[in-house]
Design an enzyme around this catalytic site. Structure first.
Site, PDB file in Angstrom:
ATOM      1  N   CYS B 176       0.857  -1.203   0.000  1.00  0.00           N
ATOM      2  CA  CYS B 176       0.000   0.000   0.000  1.00  0.00           C
ATOM      3  C   CYS B 176       0.887   1.246   0.000  1.00  0.00           C
ATOM      4  O   CYS B 176       0.587   2.245  -0.644  1.00  0.00           O
ATOM      5  CB  CYS B 176      -0.895   0.032   1.239  1.00  0.00           C
ATOM      6  SG  CYS B 176      -1.811  -1.482   1.551  1.00  0.00           S
ATOM      7  N   HIS B 180       1.044   5.200  -1.423  1.00  0.00           N
ATOM      8  CA  HIS B 180       0.344   6.039  -0.451  1.00  0.00           C
ATOM      9  C   HIS B 180       1.185   6.446   0.757  1.00  0.00           C
ATOM     10  O   HIS B 180       0.682   6.479   1.882  1.00  0.00           O
ATOM     11  CB  HIS B 180      -0.932   5.324   0.021  1.00  0.00           C
ATOM     12  CG  HIS B 180      -1.937   5.113  -1.072  1.00  0.00           C
ATOM     13  ND1 HIS B 180      -2.647   6.143  -1.628  1.00  0.00           N
ATOM     14  CD2 HIS B 180      -2.340   3.995  -1.708  1.00  0.00           C
ATOM     15  CE1 HIS B 180      -3.458   5.661  -2.570  1.00  0.00           C
ATOM     16  NE2 HIS B 180      -3.283   4.361  -2.654  1.00  0.00           N
ATOM     17  N   ARG B 225     -12.815  -1.310  -2.249  1.00  0.00           N
ATOM     18  CA  ARG B 225     -11.663  -0.475  -2.585  1.00  0.00           C
ATOM     19  C   ARG B 225     -10.355  -1.232  -2.338  1.00  0.00           C
ATOM     20  O   ARG B 225      -9.428  -1.214  -3.144  1.00  0.00           O
ATOM     21  CB  ARG B 225     -11.705   0.832  -1.775  1.00  0.00           C
ATOM     22  CG  ARG B 225     -10.578   1.805  -1.961  1.00  0.00           C
ATOM     23  CD  ARG B 225     -10.381   2.283  -3.382  1.00  0.00           C
ATOM     24  NE  ARG B 225      -9.269   1.564  -4.014  1.00  0.00           N
ATOM     25  CZ  ARG B 225      -8.710   1.854  -5.176  1.00  0.00           C
ATOM     26  NH1 ARG B 225      -9.165   2.843  -5.899  1.00  0.00           N
ATOM     27  NH2 ARG B 225      -7.709   1.174  -5.653  1.00  0.00           N
ATOM     28  N   CYS B 229      -7.366  -2.454  -4.782  1.00  0.00           N
ATOM     29  CA  CYS B 229      -5.946  -2.145  -4.565  1.00  0.00           C
ATOM     30  C   CYS B 229      -5.103  -3.404  -4.689  1.00  0.00           C
ATOM     31  O   CYS B 229      -4.055  -3.395  -5.341  1.00  0.00           O
ATOM     32  CB  CYS B 229      -5.732  -1.528  -3.178  1.00  0.00           C
ATOM     33  SG  CYS B 229      -6.230   0.197  -3.052  1.00  0.00           S
TER      34      CYS B 229
END
Lengths: 225, 268
Positions: B176, B180, B225, B229
């Protein structure tokens, strides 16, 4: 031996500091470190490898044949994750050495392919996703993170701009070879780089990587216009 | 027709986002639209969700109205703002979707396999989960996320979620954090929130899910979501409602502590 234990101690401290930095529990770093010896602190210790394996297998209890290895971290992935991509020097050296050994350069020494094919590979973000048909050709998706041809405005900024890449390097054959190696496996130059290991992970073929290098280094490529 | 209008509107927002003059005006229009049930198709999900919440179903032929989402049986106001949380009856930390499945099973004796077969809606196939989440999350609109993490299981879920956030894996070594963990970055033209720290980025992101996704013509939840991802991270599809996904949602929601909820929102 004393050096080794020093390094070990430093690693643990770095790790603890990382945990504290990202802690939502509002305890100061020194307090948390002090409490770590005294007993359970407000924040639990980072989950162990075994705990995380259990969590991961709960998230992916059954996977398609051939996909099992995607759940398992290799050593570089595990170390980079543990240090949040900021490994101490000894770990960084070990990563770079190990990953450099996986780079296979073209036997004829030519790293320049077809820049027009390279441009397509740079624009293609497909391949390897569970939504992709199995015969999907993998793309490099360079534009997701890098600026390349100045005419393409839809470029990402996670990586540095590569506009004029070859031109700015006087189209140096040695630097083209370095670019080939970097696309093949960026950890040899930068341990825990965010960039994928396109060659070592066999995501792109040797020919595809040569085509992307040509996109960067060909005088006719829009990257250098 | 509405979807087409929304699509062009969403596009207009992203095009104008860089132009300082128009940006604030467009954003204001966008905020008004989110809150207008006549303009935001996500409210169709809210209405269907309300109906589902009150409908008697399952082997026991009862509704979900006695389901305890953390603030007492049947209390919906503010429940979403404090999820995920630890539930002593189930002895685990659950997010809203996991908790709803638990209530369907234990209270209604509903066969959740059929519900799970429609966990993500598609044209002509509405999702009970997406509708229920839209309805229940909407009952926290205007409130702020607050996860005190007062017990060990909740803290453990946060720690596991944080570890997952940074866990690199699969063919492209993505986690992730790859996308991010820095401010002001983007993929192609898509702006990326920095979810690795507390603050506005994370608050805005988490406070806008569930959302009506114009490109998919569906209301989508955080489970969807994260599934998407992991698709982009070249991982297999993660198990819906698994403890790992709840841990990740716990981490992300805690990072958004204090962020105001305004849902269902609209996204591209």
């Amino acid at each position: 031996m004393s050096l080794r234990s020093n390094v070990k101690g430093m690693s643990a401290a770095v790790r603890a500091a990382l945990v504290v930095m990202a802690s939502p529990f509002g305890v100061s770093g020194s307090l948390l470190l002090a409490q770590a010896d005294a007993g359970p602190a407000a924040a639990p210790p980072p989950p162990s490898h075994a705990e995380m394996d259990k969590v991961v297998h709960g998230m992916w209890p059954k996977v398609e044949p051939g996909w099992e290895s995607r759940l398992v971290q290799d050593q570089t992935q595990a170390v980079c994750s543990r240090y949040r991509n900021n490994p101490p020097a000894d770990e960084a050296n070990a990563i770079s050495e190990r990953e450099a050994a996986t780079v296979q350069r073209p036997t004829d020494g030519n790293v320049l392919g077809n820049w027009k094919e390279g441009e397509k590979i740079a624009s293609n973000g497909r391949g390897g996703q569970f939504s992709d048909p199995p015969d999907t050709a993998n793309g490099g998706n360079c534009y997701a993170c890098h600026q390349l041809a100045k005419s393409e405005l839809a470029y990402g900024t996670l990586g540095p701009s590569l506009a004029n890449y070859g031109k700015d390097r006087d189209y140096s054959p040695d630097l083209a070879k370095a670019a080939f190696a970097k696309i093949y496996n960026p950890h040899a130059a930068v341990a825990c780089s965010n960039m994928p290991r396109f060659g070592s992970q066999e995501f792109l073929t040797e020919q595809q990587i040569k085509d992307v290098v040509a996109f960067l280094f060909d005088r006719e490529s829009p990257v250098n216009k | 027709m509405l979807a087409v209008l929304l699509a062009s509107f969403a596009m207009a927002i992203s095009i104008h986002a860089d132009e300082a003059g128009n940006a604030s005006k467009e954003l204001e229009k966008y905020r008004d639209m989110i809150n207008d049930p006549m303009a935001n198709p996500g409210y169709l999900s809210v209405d269907r969700g309300e109906e589902l919440w009150r409908t008697s179903r399952g082997g026991k032929a009862v509704s979900l109205e006695t389901c305890d989402l953390g603030k007492g049986p049947g209390v919906l106001e503010g429940a979403f703002a404090e999820l995920p949380r630890y539930f002593s009856d189930a002895n685990k930390v659950m997010d809203l979707e996991q908790r709803l499945l638990w209530c369907m099973t234990t209270i209604q004796s509903l066969n959740i396999n059929e519900v799970l077969a429609r966990k993500f809606g598609a044209p002509g196939k509405s999702s009970d989960m997406e509708d229920l989440v839209a309805y229940i999350a909407n009952k926290s609109s205007g409130m702020s996320f607050h996860l005190p993490l007062t017990n060990d299981q909740e803290r453990q879920a946060f720690a596991i979620g944080q570890e997952l956030f940074f866990r690199r894996s699969s063919l492209l070594d993505f986690s992730c954090a790859t996308c991010h963990s820095e401010d002001g970055k983007r993929i192609r033209l898509q702006e990326l929130p920095n979810l690795s720290k507390t603050g506005e980025d994370t608050q805005r992101s988490m406070g806008s899910w569930p959302t009506y996704r114009v490109s998919q013509s569906q209301t989508r939840t955080m489970q969807n979501r994260l599934w998407d991802c992991y698709r982009q991270m070249r991982m297999p599809p993660p198990e819906y409602g698994s403890d790992g996904i709840t841990a990740l949602i716990t981490y992300l929601t805690k990072q958004a502590e204090g962020g105001v909820i305004n849902v269902p929102s609209i996204k591209r």
